[in-house]
Scaffold this motif. Structure first.
Motif, PDB file in Angstrom:
ATOM      1  N   THR A  79      -4.490 -11.263  10.650  1.00 51.70           N
ATOM      2  CA  THR A  79      -3.571 -10.134  10.450  1.00 51.70           C
ATOM      3  C   THR A  79      -4.281  -8.800  10.229  1.00 51.70           C
ATOM      4  O   THR A  79      -3.633  -7.761  10.168  1.00 51.70           O
ATOM      5  CB  THR A  79      -2.685 -10.395   9.215  1.00 51.70           C
ATOM      6  OG1 THR A  79      -3.530 -10.618   8.070  1.00 51.70           O
ATOM      7  CG2 THR A  79      -1.799 -11.615   9.412  1.00 51.70           C
ATOM      8  N   LEU A  80      -5.600  -8.818  10.089  1.00 45.22           N
ATOM      9  CA  LEU A  80      -6.324  -7.625   9.644  1.00 45.22           C
ATOM     10  C   LEU A  80      -6.205  -6.444  10.592  1.00 45.22           C
ATOM     11  O   LEU A  80      -6.109  -5.293  10.157  1.00 45.22           O
ATOM     12  CB  LEU A  80      -7.796  -7.961   9.408  1.00 45.22           C
ATOM     13  CG  LEU A  80      -8.085  -8.823   8.183  1.00 45.22           C
ATOM     14  CD1 LEU A  80      -9.576  -9.104   8.065  1.00 45.22           C
ATOM     15  CD2 LEU A  80      -7.570  -8.145   6.920  1.00 45.22           C
ATOM     16  N   GLU A  81      -6.216  -6.715  11.876  1.00 48.03           N
ATOM     17  CA  GLU A  81      -6.123  -5.606  12.835  1.00 48.03           C
ATOM     18  C   GLU A  81      -4.814  -4.847  12.645  1.00 48.03           C
ATOM     19  O   GLU A  81      -4.776  -3.614  12.655  1.00 48.03           O
ATOM     20  CB  GLU A  81      -6.235  -6.130  14.265  1.00 48.03           C
ATOM     21  CG  GLU A  81      -6.252  -5.021  15.306  1.00 48.03           C
ATOM     22  CD  GLU A  81      -6.487  -5.550  16.713  1.00 48.03           C
ATOM     23  OE1 GLU A  81      -6.268  -4.787  17.667  1.00 48.03           O
ATOM     24  OE2 GLU A  81      -6.886  -6.722  16.852  1.00 48.03           O
ATOM     25  N   ALA A  82      -3.727  -5.589  12.432  1.00 54.12           N
ATOM     26  CA  ALA A  82      -2.414  -4.963  12.255  1.00 54.12           C
ATOM     27  C   ALA A  82      -2.270  -4.326  10.873  1.00 54.12           C
ATOM     28  O   ALA A  82      -1.580  -3.314  10.709  1.00 54.12           O
ATOM     29  CB  ALA A  82      -1.312  -5.990  12.470  1.00 54.12           C
ATOM     30  N   GLU A 100     -13.306 -11.338   0.601  1.00 52.52           N
ATOM     31  CA  GLU A 100     -12.854  -9.959   0.393  1.00 52.52           C
ATOM     32  C   GLU A 100     -12.762  -9.256   1.743  1.00 52.52           C
ATOM     33  O   GLU A 100     -13.666  -9.376   2.580  1.00 52.52           O
ATOM     34  CB  GLU A 100     -13.808  -9.199  -0.531  1.00 52.52           C
ATOM     35  CG  GLU A 100     -13.357  -7.768  -0.814  1.00 52.52           C
ATOM     36  CD  GLU A 100     -14.266  -7.036  -1.783  1.00 52.52           C
ATOM     37  OE1 GLU A 100     -14.146  -5.803  -1.879  1.00 52.52           O
ATOM     38  OE2 GLU A 100     -15.104  -7.698  -2.431  1.00 52.52           O
ATOM     39  N   VAL A 101     -11.673  -8.522   1.959  1.00 50.44           N
ATOM     40  CA  VAL A 101     -11.508  -7.795   3.215  1.00 50.44           C
ATOM     41  C   VAL A 101     -12.447  -6.600   3.239  1.00 50.44           C
ATOM     42  O   VAL A 101     -12.393  -5.721   2.371  1.00 50.44           O
ATOM     43  CB  VAL A 101     -10.057  -7.325   3.405  1.00 50.44           C
ATOM     44  CG1 VAL A 101      -9.942  -6.501   4.699  1.00 50.44           C
ATOM     45  CG2 VAL A 101      -9.102  -8.509   3.454  1.00 50.44           C
ATOM     46  N   ALA A 138      -5.258  -3.306   4.010  1.00 54.20           N
ATOM     47  CA  ALA A 138      -5.786  -4.599   3.567  1.00 54.20           C
ATOM     48  C   ALA A 138      -7.144  -4.492   2.889  1.00 54.20           C
ATOM     49  O   ALA A 138      -7.606  -5.462   2.267  1.00 54.20           O
ATOM     50  CB  ALA A 138      -5.899  -5.542   4.757  1.00 54.20           C
ATOM     51  N   GLN A 139      -7.790  -3.349   2.969  1.00 56.71           N
ATOM     52  CA  GLN A 139      -9.158  -3.224   2.467  1.00 56.71           C
ATOM     53  C   GLN A 139      -9.256  -3.579   0.977  1.00 56.71           C
ATOM     54  O   GLN A 139      -8.472  -3.117   0.161  1.00 56.71           O
ATOM     55  CB  GLN A 139      -9.691  -1.821   2.713  1.00 56.71           C
ATOM     56  CG  GLN A 139      -9.811  -1.462   4.180  1.00 56.71           C
ATOM     57  CD  GLN A 139     -10.639  -2.473   4.973  1.00 56.71           C
ATOM     58  OE1 GLN A 139     -11.804  -2.702   4.672  1.00 56.71           O
ATOM     59  NE2 GLN A 139     -10.034  -3.071   5.986  1.00 56.71           N
ATOM     60  N   GLY A 140     -10.229  -4.456   0.684  1.00 52.51           N
ATOM     61  CA  GLY A 140     -10.495  -4.820  -0.698  1.00 52.51           C
ATOM     62  C   GLY A 140      -9.688  -5.990  -1.226  1.00 52.51           C
ATOM     63  O   GLY A 140      -9.941  -6.464  -2.340  1.00 52.51           O
ATOM     64  N   ASP A 183       0.836  -1.207   0.000  1.00 52.28           N
ATOM     65  CA  ASP A 183       0.000   0.000   0.000  1.00 52.28           C
ATOM     66  C   ASP A 183       0.871   1.258   0.000  1.00 52.28           C
ATOM     67  O   ASP A 183       0.635   2.202  -0.772  1.00 52.28           O
ATOM     68  CB  ASP A 183      -0.902  -0.028   1.227  1.00 52.28           C
ATOM     69  CG  ASP A 183      -1.914   1.110   1.240  1.00 52.28           C
ATOM     70  OD1 ASP A 183      -2.196   1.685   0.168  1.00 52.28           O
ATOM     71  OD2 ASP A 183      -2.429   1.421   2.339  1.00 52.28           O
ATOM     72  N   ALA A 184       1.899   1.259   0.849  1.00 51.10           N
ATOM     73  CA  ALA A 184       2.768   2.438   0.954  1.00 51.10           C
ATOM     74  C   ALA A 184       3.492   2.732  -0.356  1.00 51.10           C
ATOM     75  O   ALA A 184       3.815   3.891  -0.654  1.00 51.10           O
ATOM     76  CB  ALA A 184       3.777   2.239   2.075  1.00 51.10           C
TER      77      ALA A 184
END
Length: 389
Positions: free
Chosen positions: A260-263, A364-365, A268-270, A240-241
């Motif tokens: 891992t989503l919280e971190a 999908e996130v 992570a979206q999408g 992402d960065a």
């Protein structure tokens, strides 16, 4: 043949006069050796697997097939070079009846070789190395997770269905990553696409920048990634960065976004992945499991917890079928092969190679959840190439 250690003196006395031989099976303790990562990149995975296994045991009143469970633990450190010594600590020093492990495919391969040589029952609750239910398959080796080929293949099916034509892959250069990429490539190219380049870096290296620069230069239609644990967190955030999330869709085996989503947060979206479990499977079985796990461990379960839970379920099913007589190995393994587990993930059956046959979902996130949007491949079975039993 090694038998579980007798736990109750009263039952031992009964056995001495041979009055009720069945008593030995219900009164003995079964020694279960947990060889999992408790430190390093995969520590959270190892803890979740153990939690899941222990949760099922507690639901059965602390017993499986009539046996109280005595646990022995070894931290495998996700280090293949230490694997043989570590597994022998459990088999030779602790004399466990059952091995449960592990996460890292390289470590699991070493475990399987020792289990095959000693005849020790091994239940693999995560490591997806294809050889475990391929060339190394054996009557005493079982898996309650997946082969690396399975989620890779399912993700390749999704990518092809989305109409992508040019893909790149990125992973650690070890068994789990390379085999997942092979599965993805097989399905994606069967669906009309082409994987133009495979990028790798040594495990557990997380210096991704040079490879992300190469992805940006190549401009593929989609990127397939295989990472898990702490490595998956950093990769998704770095992707992402680097400005790639909005221009080149990122897909992966579900471990990329599981646990891992919280971190990972907004990075992570999408992201679309494929896996045999998702947070929103709306069945009474999964709801009950998630609620009980959350109350017990003060956190929500992930796929690793499910795989540990089902490892205990599989063992319990086999032991119940033989009325707790662990010495009847052939009958035990036959029963395990015929069982269909009511798993939180859905129906779970086993192939002749002892690998799960299971649905692989499209996920999908969305927010803090991996949300099911469909089924990529129903009842997907691993081809078990090279298995001879």
């Amino acid at each position: 043949m090694k038998k579980p250690r007798l736990a109750l003196l009263a039952c031992a006395a009964v056995m001495a006069v041979a009055a009720f031989p069945a008593c030995a099976q219900s009164a003995s303790k079964l020694k279960v050796g947990l060889m999992l990562p408790y430190t390093g990149t995969y520590a959270s995975l190892g803890n979740a697997i153990e939690n899941g296994f222990r949760l099922y045991v507690s639901e059965q009143g602390g017993k499986l097939g009539g046996h109280e469970i005595e646990f022995y633990k070894v931290d495998d450190e996700s280090e293949p070079s230490k694997a043989t010594d570590n597994v022998n600590k459990l088999i030779k020093r602790d004399q466990v009846d059952v091995l449960v492990g592990t996460v890292h495919s390289g470590v699991a391969l070493a475990m399987a070789k020792v289990a095959k040589e000693t005849g020790t029952l091994l239940i693999v609750p995560n490591a997806g190395a294809d050889a475990l239910t391929g060339p190394l398959c054996a009557k005493n080796i079982w898996r309650t997770s997946f082969s690396n080929w399975q989620p890779g293949y399912a993700t390749g099916v999704i990518a092809a269905q989305k109409g992508y034509k040019k893909a790149m892959s990125i992973t650690w250069g070890y068994a789990a990553g390379t085999e997942a990429v092979k599965g993805f490539t097989e399905a994606f190219e069967k669906g009309g696409g082409k994987v133009v380049k495979d990028l790798t870096l040594p495990f557990p290296n997380v210096e991704f920048q040079a490879l992300l620069t190469e992805i940006a230069a190549q401009k593929p239609d989609v990127v397939f990634a295989f990472f898990a644990g702490g490595g998956a967190v950093k990769f998704v955030k770095d992707y992402d960065a680097a400005g790639l999330r909005k221009s080149i869709p990122l897909m992966g085996s579900g471990f990329l976004t599981d646990g891992t989503l919280e971190a990972q947060g907004a990075s992570a979206q999408g992201i679309v992945t494929s896996l045999h479990y998702a947070d929103n499977i709306e069945t009474p079985r999964n709801t009950a499991f998630r609620n009980k796990y959350a109350v017990t461990y003060k956190t929500m379960p992930d796929v690793y917890a499910v795989q540990g839970y089902d490892a205990a379920q599989l063992l319990h099913s086999g032991l119940t079928a033989v009325k707790g007589d662990f010495s009847k190995k052939d009958e035990l393994y036959y029963a395990m092969g015929k069982t269909t587990i009511a798993s939180p993930r859905g129906k779970l059956a086993f192939s002749a190679a002892h690998n799960p046959i299971q649905d692989f979902y499209i996920r999908e996130v969305k927010g803090n959840y991996n949300v099911i949007t469909g089924v990529a491949v129903p009842a997907l079975a691993d081809p078990a190439r090279g298995c001879k039993m």
